[in-house]
Design a protein around this motif. Structure first.
Motif, PDB file in Angstrom:
ATOM      1  N   TYR A 434       5.305 -29.577 -43.967  1.00  0.00           N
ATOM      2  CA  TYR A 434       4.981 -28.200 -44.359  1.00  0.00           C
ATOM      3  C   TYR A 434       5.488 -27.209 -43.318  1.00  0.00           C
ATOM      4  N   SER A 435       5.154 -27.460 -42.065  1.00  0.00           N
ATOM      5  CA  SER A 435       5.547 -26.539 -40.995  1.00  0.00           C
ATOM      6  C   SER A 435       7.062 -26.442 -40.864  1.00  0.00           C
ATOM      7  N   LEU A 436       7.733 -27.582 -40.891  1.00  0.00           N
ATOM      8  CA  LEU A 436       9.186 -27.590 -40.687  1.00  0.00           C
ATOM      9  C   LEU A 436       9.941 -27.030 -41.887  1.00  0.00           C
ATOM     10  N   HIS A 437       9.458 -27.306 -43.088  1.00  0.00           N
ATOM     11  CA  HIS A 437      10.168 -26.783 -44.273  1.00  0.00           C
ATOM     12  C   HIS A 437      10.072 -25.264 -44.334  1.00  0.00           C
ATOM     13  N   ARG A 438       8.962 -24.711 -43.887  1.00  0.00           N
ATOM     14  CA  ARG A 438       8.849 -23.252 -43.810  1.00  0.00           C
ATOM     15  C   ARG A 438       9.932 -22.688 -42.896  1.00  0.00           C
ATOM     16  N   GLN A 439      10.095 -23.305 -41.727  1.00  0.00           N
ATOM     17  CA  GLN A 439      11.083 -22.808 -40.770  1.00  0.00           C
ATOM     18  C   GLN A 439      12.506 -22.954 -41.296  1.00  0.00           C
ATOM     19  N   VAL A 440      12.774 -24.106 -41.895  1.00  0.00           N
ATOM     20  CA  VAL A 440      14.122 -24.334 -42.423  1.00  0.00           C
ATOM     21  C   VAL A 440      14.403 -23.389 -43.585  1.00  0.00           C
ATOM     22  N   GLY A 441      13.408 -23.142 -44.421  1.00  0.00           N
ATOM     23  CA  GLY A 441      13.596 -22.206 -45.519  1.00  0.00           C
ATOM     24  C   GLY A 441      13.935 -20.819 -45.024  1.00  0.00           C
ATOM     25  N   LEU A 442      13.331 -20.417 -43.905  1.00  0.00           N
ATOM     26  CA  LEU A 442      13.632 -19.107 -43.321  1.00  0.00           C
ATOM     27  C   LEU A 442      15.055 -19.074 -42.778  1.00  0.00           C
ATOM     28  N   VAL A 443      15.480 -20.158 -42.155  1.00  0.00           N
ATOM     29  CA  VAL A 443      16.821 -20.220 -41.560  1.00  0.00           C
ATOM     30  C   VAL A 443      17.904 -20.234 -42.629  1.00  0.00           C
ATOM     31  N   LEU A 444      17.687 -21.008 -43.710  1.00  0.00           N
ATOM     32  CA  LEU A 444      18.741 -21.231 -44.707  1.00  0.00           C
ATOM     33  C   LEU A 444      18.619 -20.340 -45.937  1.00  0.00           C
ATOM     34  N   ARG A 445      17.603 -19.489 -45.993  1.00  0.00           N
ATOM     35  CA  ARG A 445      17.358 -18.686 -47.191  1.00  0.00           C
ATOM     36  C   ARG A 445      18.562 -17.810 -47.528  1.00  0.00           C
ATOM     37  N   GLY A 446      19.041 -17.958 -48.755  1.00  0.00           N
ATOM     38  CA  GLY A 446      20.163 -17.158 -49.220  1.00  0.00           C
ATOM     39  C   GLY A 446      21.509 -17.605 -48.711  1.00  0.00           C
ATOM     40  N   ILE A 447      21.538 -18.666 -47.890  1.00  0.00           N
ATOM     41  CA  ILE A 447      22.801 -19.128 -47.306  1.00  0.00           C
ATOM     42  C   ILE A 447      23.163 -20.511 -47.825  1.00  0.00           C
TER      43      ILE A 447
END
Length: 810
Positions: A434-447
């Motif tokens: 949960y914690s890591l997917h939130r961070q990765v989603g923020l990094v890769l969002r829209g890219i």
């Protein structure tokens, strides 16, 4: 499956079972016309007559090879091929030999009764090819075809004993010389293993022992980088195929010899990955057969697999058994797949720990993939993208469901200590993902949309595993033989784990609902468990601020766009109402209320409605131990609730959610509560503002209650419904405010309200309210009929005096 293999070439069956695909790299069949096939055979006959092998003859061989799925090789055609191979004058090019051998293999496998003379000739020619070292300049392609043909020849019923012995001697010699291409040449392993399988199925005891002995030595040297999961699966199904055939055609003594040799290991402590998979083949064959000999061998095979598992987990803690060594990872993959394909297996702690490690680190390697992205998200996404795509098509991921089932079966048989270890590993994994997917989603969002989608495919499968496991945990743990404290702790941990994985729940699962029901019932019965669950909700500060490494600080964060976090909060918003009675007022004020009010303003209507439902559940709840504190908090929350709801209405606030909250507070707050008066005044004020805005923009909107007037109309209808809900002390104020609001509306609006009120009062069975409402409605109807009533006239000419006249009339 073994029966199916009788209708296929063995190497194709092995490839199918190891890769999940019917395609084989070395066999690319394509359809050729019958005329082309006839012409190809004619060209080959001409080459023999002319004693000269030209380039177009090689092309003819290729045509036949490409049509091998449909081509049939008869005895005369086999004789032609053998003549070409044995001719001293023809001198065909080296690349023609594998094609000629493949056509002979097709002849051997498809002919119901091949000529014994031609069979013996084929054995002699094979010996000649190897004795002349013609293969020394050839690729593994030649080796594999020759080896496959030699093995297939041993199975032909019409082969003479001498030729069969010669073939087996040849295969034994090649294996004894540690044949270099068996596990090192990509695409040819299936042919080598199929040749061995044919030989094993036809060998006498002496040759059987010699072949297996040589094979074991090669297998043990194949550990590490030179071995692969695909190779291991081929070995598993090879042994299954051989043993299944043995049960039908051989004595129990021979079966015992074969299984005994297979289960031998090179060292007393650890078997190679191939012997491990061979042991799994014994298990699979025994699960498909009623042979008593195979059943006896089953325990030895289980011990062989357990020995590998114990070596892997020695010196490790919890479920982290794989480490980073390629050899360990390979063995972990093989253990998982072996157990998934072997049928029921007796419990061993080492197997449970290995399966747990495989699931969390290898089958669902999300934590490792997230770490790669976050370490250097500018350069790592392409590498991870390829790794994720490859993993999604891998054998171990495709069998995630079967491996999860074996894991759960091992868990059911485990001791209490082992169960606790793997439970904690699973729950911790959910929180980390949960914690890591939130961070990765923020990094890769829209890219990297496709990369995120593929990562979520892995996470969806992980969610299914967690749900199935959690259901088994509830069956094992939530009954009377365990302490109440243990049951409650496990129930809370399951709820928290589910909240972390809620974002990945993309389908309706009966197992999910069954688990939720079981653990919620448990939590509902205990105050401390309920408080523990509620306090696990992320704090307000955590919700509105991004969480992660400092390298992410420059990235913009909007809490309402964090879908992973929103899904988790939605889970809490839905579950907390089920145990709201056990939530103390102080806990609700400090932990729940800030989150509830925050998500009332969420743009997703489903989330906002859930927040309103939680407010309604709290307002309607009662708890004897803290009635005064709870009542006081309810009164306080109404003021925040009305402000938060109406400031976003119309817009973010869903009317149905707000209406349910208002209905709850007027029902359950004490009679004459100031909060109820405040609620009524707030609704009237907002309706009045909306009405003024509509009339200022478009006075005609009221004519047919067009879209612009819909929000105001809904508020008016809610106020009318409240006439039958509010207590008698609040009713006069409501009637006064509603009347003041009505007379300001255009005639169309007044008529709509009056008509609805007539119908509502007429249907009322309330003997106390009805007389009051009838009198009030008559007065309101009279006021609306006066020429001074209605928007501008009343507002411009009477001001406060107008309202005073209304009060007097009412």
């Amino acid at each position: 499956m073994a029966k199916q293999a009788q209708n296929l070439f063995l190497e194709e069956w092995l490839t199918l079972n190891s890769n999940g695909s019917s395609s084989i790299s070395s066999i690319q069949s394509s359809s050729s016309s019958a005329r082309a096939i006839i012409q190809a055979w004619g060209d080959l006959r001409d080459s023999l007559k002319q004693n000269f092998f030209q380039p177009h003859h090689l092309q003819s061989l290729q045509v036949l090879h490409n049509s091998q799925s449909s081509v049939y090789v008869s005895d005369p055609q086999a004789k032609l091929l053998l003549s070409i191979l044995s001719s001293k004058d023809l001198s065909p090019p080296l690349e023609s030999y594998p094609l000629l051998l493949r056509l002979l293999y097709i002849w051997v496998r498809k002919s119901s009764k091949p000529s014994s003379v031609h069979i013996d000739s084929a054995v002699v020619i094979l010996h000649q090819l190897f004795s002349l070292h013609i293969h020394s300049e050839q690729s593994p392609y030649f080796y594999s075809e020759a080896f496959l043909l030699a093995g297939a020849l041993t199975c032909v019923p019409s082969i003479s004993e001498k030729s069969k012995t010669d073939c087996l001697e040849l295969l034994s010699r090649l294996l004894k010389e540690e044949y270099p291409y068996i596990f090192t040449s990509n695409g040819y392993t299936a042919k080598f293993l199929a040749g061995i399988g044919y030989a094993l199925s036809s060998s006498g005891t002496v040759h059987l022992v010699r072949i297996v002995d040589s094979l074991l030595k090669i297998w043990n040297r194949a550990d590490g980088p030179s071995g692969s999961v695909s190779d291991g699966l081929m070995i598993l199904h090879l042994i299954e195929w051989v043993l299944y055939g043995f049960v039908k055609t051989h004595s129990s003594d021979k079966i015992s010899v074969l299984t005994g040799e297979i289960l031998r290991t090179s060292t007393p402590t650890c078997a190679s990955f191939a012997v491990l998979m061979a042991a799994a083949g014994v298990l699979r064959a025994s699960s498909r057969s009623v042979s008593s000999v195979l059943m006896v061998s089953r325990s030895s095979a289980e011990e062989c697999i357990g020995r590998v598992a114990r070596n892997l987990i020695s010196g490790t803690e919890g479920c982290n058994t794989s480490g980073s060594q390629p050899g360990n990872i390979l063995l972990l993959h093989c253990i998982s797949l072996a157990l998934a394909r072997s049928g029921p297996v007796s419990f061993q702690v080492s197997l449970l720990m290995c399966l747990s490690s495989a699931l969390l680190n290898e089958i669902f390697p999300l934590k490792r993939l997230y770490a790669k992205i976050l370490e250097n998200h500018h350069d790592s996404s392409t590498i991870v993208f390829n790794e994720v795509k490859q993993h999604l098509s891998s054998a171990i991921f495709r069998e995630a469901g079967a491996i999860s089932a074996v894991f759960c079966n091992q868990y059911l048989l485990a001791d209490e200590g082992s169960k606790s270890v793997v439970e904690n590993c699973i729950w911790k994994y959910c929180e980390d993902v949960y914690s890591l997917h939130r961070q990765v989603g923020l990094v890769l969002r829209g890219i990297e949309v496709e990369l995120i989608g593929n990562l979520e495919k892995i996470a969806e499968s992980a969610f299914l595993m967690v749900v199935v496991f959690a259901l088994e945990v509830t069956k094992q743990r939530l009954h009377s033989r365990f302490s109440r404290e243990t049951q409650l702790e496990i129930s809370v941990r399951i709820l928290i784990a589910f909240s972390c994985f809620e974002y990945f729940r993309r389908m309706r699962l009966s197992e999910y609902m069954d688990t939720i029901r079981k653990v919620v019932v448990s939590v509902q019965e205990n105050d401390l468990a309920c408080i523990s669950f509620v306090k696990s909700i992320p704090s307000y500060s955590q919700l509105i601020n991004k969480d992660g490494p400092s390298s992410l600080n420059k990235l913009d964060y909007i809490w309402s766009k964090d879908d992973v976090q929103t899904a988790r909060i939605l889970f809490y918003l839905r579950v907390i109402p089920t145990c709201i009675e056990q939530v103390p007022a102080s806990v609700f004020r400090e932990v729940v209320a800030p989150t509830m009010f925050l998500y009332m303003g969420h743009p997703n209507g489903k989330v906002a409605r859930a927040s309103h439902s939680l407010f309604m559940a709290f307002i309607s709840s009662a708890k004897d131990s803290d009635d005064e504190e709870r009542l006081s908090l309810k009164e306080q929350l109404v003021f925040f609730y009305m402000q938060r709801s109406l400031e976003s209405y119309p817009g973010l606030t869903p009317f149905e959610g707000m209406a349910s909250g208002v209905a709850a507070l007027v029902r359950y707050l004490p009679a004459g509560s100031p909060s109820t008066f405040y609620c009524i005044h707030s609704l009237v004020e907002r309706a009045n503002n909306l009405s003024s805005e509509i009339m200022a923009d478009d006075n005609e909107a009221w004519t047919n209650w067009q879209e612009e007037a819909e929000p105001c109309k809904k508020l008016l209808e809610l106020l009318m419904r409240l006439l039958s809900l509010v207590d008698i002390q609040v009713l006069p104020s409501l009637m006064k405010l509603l009347a003041q609001l009505t007379v300001q509306l255009p005639k169309e609006g007044q008529n709509m309200i009056l008509n609805d009120l007539y119908a509502q009062v007429a249907e009322s069975d309330d003997v106390i309210r009805k007389p009051i409402l009838v009198s009030w409605l008559q007065s309101l109807s009279y006021l609306c009929s006066q020429p001074t009533s209605g928007n501008a006239a009343l507002t411009a000419n009477t001001g406060d005096l107008g309202f005073n006249k209304i009060d007097a009339r009412l």
